[in-house]
Design an enzyme around this catalytic site. Structure first.
Site, PDB file in Angstrom:
ATOM      1  N   ARG A 177     -25.078 109.120  -2.692  1.00 16.66           N
ATOM      2  CA  ARG A 177     -26.169 109.121  -3.732  1.00 16.66           C
ATOM      3  C   ARG A 177     -25.377 110.176  -5.021  1.00 16.66           C
ATOM      4  O   ARG A 177     -24.590 111.077  -4.491  1.00 16.66           O
ATOM      5  CB  ARG A 177     -27.332 109.704  -3.363  1.00 16.66           C
ATOM      6  N   GLY A 180     -37.970 107.013  -3.517  1.00 16.05           N
ATOM      7  CA  GLY A 180     -37.250 106.416  -4.765  1.00 16.05           C
ATOM      8  C   GLY A 180     -37.926 105.221  -5.459  1.00 16.05           C
ATOM      9  O   GLY A 180     -38.099 105.301  -6.695  1.00 16.05           O
ATOM     10  N   ASP A 229     -38.898 106.879   4.367  1.00 21.28           N
ATOM     11  CA  ASP A 229     -38.249 106.073   3.216  1.00 21.28           C
ATOM     12  C   ASP A 229     -39.274 105.575   2.259  1.00 21.28           C
ATOM     13  O   ASP A 229     -40.425 105.567   2.642  1.00 21.28           O
ATOM     14  CB  ASP A 229     -37.846 104.800   3.834  1.00 21.28           C
ATOM     15  N   GLU A 246     -40.860 102.069  20.744  1.00 21.80           N
ATOM     16  CA  GLU A 246     -41.788 101.288  20.038  1.00 21.80           C
ATOM     17  C   GLU A 246     -41.439 101.508  18.524  1.00 21.80           C
ATOM     18  O   GLU A 246     -41.792 102.592  18.051  1.00 21.80           O
ATOM     19  CB  GLU A 246     -43.149 101.160  20.366  1.00 21.80           C
ATOM     20  N   HIS A 250     -38.812 112.387  -4.263  1.00 20.79           N
ATOM     21  CA  HIS A 250     -38.445 113.311  -2.946  1.00 20.79           C
ATOM     22  C   HIS A 250     -39.339 114.505  -2.718  1.00 20.79           C
ATOM     23  O   HIS A 250     -39.742 114.804  -1.843  1.00 20.79           O
ATOM     24  CB  HIS A 250     -37.034 113.693  -3.178  1.00 20.79           C
ATOM     25  N   SER A 269     -29.364 111.577   5.547  1.00 23.42           N
ATOM     26  CA  SER A 269     -28.331 110.867   6.667  1.00 23.42           C
ATOM     27  C   SER A 269     -26.865 111.040   6.127  1.00 23.42           C
ATOM     28  O   SER A 269     -26.546 111.627   5.272  1.00 23.42           O
ATOM     29  CB  SER A 269     -28.730 109.152   6.723  1.00 23.42           C
ATOM     30  N   THR A 270     -26.064 110.655   6.947  1.00 27.30           N
ATOM     31  CA  THR A 270     -24.584 110.767   6.956  1.00 27.30           C
ATOM     32  C   THR A 270     -24.156 110.080   5.962  1.00 27.30           C
ATOM     33  O   THR A 270     -23.243 110.226   5.186  1.00 27.30           O
ATOM     34  CB  THR A 270     -23.656 110.681   8.131  1.00 27.30           C
ATOM     35  N   ARG A 311     -41.156 103.330  10.529  1.00 31.21           N
ATOM     36  CA  ARG A 311     -40.637 103.168   9.174  1.00 31.21           C
ATOM     37  C   ARG A 311     -41.511 102.548   8.074  1.00 31.21           C
ATOM     38  O   ARG A 311     -41.833 101.654   8.380  1.00 31.21           O
ATOM     39  CB  ARG A 311     -39.138 102.428   9.322  1.00 31.21           C
ATOM     40  N   ASN A 321     -26.205 109.340   3.029  1.00 29.34           N
ATOM     41  CA  ASN A 321     -26.895 109.816   1.865  1.00 29.34           C
ATOM     42  C   ASN A 321     -25.957 110.569   0.654  1.00 29.34           C
ATOM     43  O   ASN A 321     -26.378 110.645  -0.213  1.00 29.34           O
ATOM     44  CB  ASN A 321     -28.040 110.392   1.998  1.00 29.34           C
ATOM     45  N   TRP A 322     -24.857 110.763   1.430  1.00 30.21           N
ATOM     46  CA  TRP A 322     -23.907 111.601   0.473  1.00 30.21           C
ATOM     47  C   TRP A 322     -23.350 110.636  -0.582  1.00 30.21           C
ATOM     48  O   TRP A 322     -22.818 110.944  -1.565  1.00 30.21           O
ATOM     49  CB  TRP A 322     -22.567 112.334   1.137  1.00 30.21           C
TER      50      TRP A 322
HETATM   51  C1  FPP Z   1     -35.584 108.006   1.621  1.00 23.28           C
HETATM   52  O1  FPP Z   1     -36.291 107.319   0.688  1.00 23.28           O
HETATM   53  C2  FPP Z   1     -35.453 109.352   1.703  1.00 23.28           C
HETATM   54  C3  FPP Z   1     -34.599 110.357   1.679  1.00 23.28           C
HETATM   55  C4  FPP Z   1     -33.274 109.881   1.759  1.00 23.28           C
HETATM   56  C5  FPP Z   1     -34.638 111.700   1.623  1.00 23.28           C
HETATM   57  C6  FPP Z   1     -35.753 112.128   2.282  1.00 23.28           C
HETATM   58  C7  FPP Z   1     -36.265 113.661   1.764  1.00 23.28           C
HETATM   59  C8  FPP Z   1     -37.245 113.969   1.623  1.00 23.28           C
HETATM   60  C9  FPP Z   1     -38.397 113.418   1.961  1.00 23.28           C
HETATM   61  C10 FPP Z   1     -37.552 115.601   0.885  1.00 23.28           C
HETATM   62  C11 FPP Z   1     -37.114 116.488   1.532  1.00 23.28           C
HETATM   63  C12 FPP Z   1     -38.086 116.834   2.858  1.00 23.28           C
HETATM   64  C13 FPP Z   1     -38.493 117.899   3.204  1.00 23.28           C
HETATM   65  C14 FPP Z   1     -39.418 117.512   4.459  1.00 23.28           C
HETATM   66  C15 FPP Z   1     -38.743 119.056   2.477  1.00 23.28           C
HETATM   67  P1  FPP Z   1     -35.267 106.608  -0.629  1.00 23.28           P
HETATM   68  O2  FPP Z   1     -34.698 107.645  -1.598  1.00 23.28           O
HETATM   69  O3  FPP Z   1     -33.947 106.073  -0.128  1.00 23.28           O
HETATM   70  O4  FPP Z   1     -36.130 105.813  -1.133  1.00 23.28           O
HETATM   71  P2  FPP Z   1     -35.878 104.220  -1.822  1.00 23.28           P
HETATM   72  O5  FPP Z   1     -35.573 103.442  -0.559  1.00 23.28           O
HETATM   73  O6  FPP Z   1     -37.339 103.911  -2.421  1.00 23.28           O
HETATM   74  O7  FPP Z   1     -34.785 104.471  -2.952  1.00 23.28           O
END
Ligand code: FPP
Length: 239
Positions: free
Chosen positions: A70, A22, A19, A206, A36, A64-65, A187, A67-68
């Site tokens: 976005r 962004g 996480d 943990e 990303h 995640s389910t 996390r 994240n669509w």
């Molecule tokens: C959460 O950060 C991250 C995601 C929803 C996407 C994770 C994807 C990657 C790390 C890239 C693809 C992965 C690989 C291994 C090729 P956020 O966007 O929610 O961050 P924010 O909370 O700061 O907005």
């Protein structure tokens, strides 16, 4: 002789909610997808490090389910990064010895990405390095619904009776069927939630929450999380 961090075995299974991509990008005035891309680099580093220190399973929450929700632009950016990563992983498989598994409902991904996932999984099955479980279109609740449906189908087809159901039997219907529960879930980014990640499997995990944003997460941060894990008193409901 005092035991140092390096003499201690890491947990067998570490799970990470990647996480903060962004916010990392926003802080730099960059588009979210640049975050990303940096997050994908951090994953490469950490997966490599996890392998060298002897972690057996590394589970990462990539999509995640939820994240669509976005923007289409952001979703297609993440999917492109995943595709590029999997192509590279398939190419370098014999060198890295990483075994790939995918947790989640892959049917909603593009046919091309689905094929890359299947190829990565089947072509890496014999490798004995770290097993990376990629959570893609994954949700902990969705996983439990999927498992309940599969068990119900086995009741209907006569394989099981309803009263056969035990915790062990239900575990076998999850994406994580052959994987031990994670001892440690990390996390980064300062958020203090599980966000529908590994709901069943995390019963006795943990949790280590860290302030660093995922793209900045380093090998040292993983060492720190493992050291914190070793300092915990795990009682599993006992005294
Ligand atoms: C959460 O950060 C991250 C995601 C929803 C996407 C994770 C994807 C990657 C790390 C890239 C693809 C992965 C690989 C291994 C090729 P956020 O966007 O929610 O961050 P924010 O909370 O700061 O907005």
């Amino acid at each position: 002789m005092e035991l140092t961090q390096k003499d201690r075995k890491p947990p067998r299974h570490i799970a990470i909610i990647m996480d903060g991509n962004g916010r990392w990008a926003k802080k730099r005035g960059l588009p979210r997808n640049a975050g990303h891309a940096a997050g994908a680099e951090a994953f490469r580093r950490i997966a490599n490090y996890a392998r060298t220190i002897g972690v057996e399973y590394l589970t990462v929450y990539a999509f995640s389910t939820e994240n669509w929700r976005r923007s289409e632009e952001e979703i297609s950016g993440i999917m492109r990064l995943l595709g590029a990563y999997l192509r590279e992983a398939i190419r370098d498989m014999a060198k890295n010895h990483v075994r790939f598994k995918f947790f989640g409902d892959l049917s909603r991904l593009s046919p091309e990405l689905q094929k890359l996932c299947l190829d990565a999984q089947s072509q890496s099955a014999q490798y004995d390095g770290v097993q990376v479980n990629f959570c893609l279109n994954y949700g902990g609740r969705d996983e439990l619904v999927m498992a309940a449906k599969a068990f119900a189908a086995d009741v209907v087809n006569g394989k099981h009776a309803p009263e056969d159901l035990t915790e062990d039997l239900l575990s076998g219907y999850l994406y994580s069927a052959d994987v031990p529960d994670p001892e440690l879930i990390i996390r980064p980014s300062g958020e203090l939630r599980t966000s529908n990640f590994l709901l069943w499997q995390s019963a006795y995990s943990e949790f280590v929450f860290m302030d660093v944003l995922w793209p900045d997460f380093s090998e040292k941060d993983l060492d720190k999380a493992i050291a914190e894990f070793h300092g915990r008193n795990r009682r599993f409901g006992g005294v």
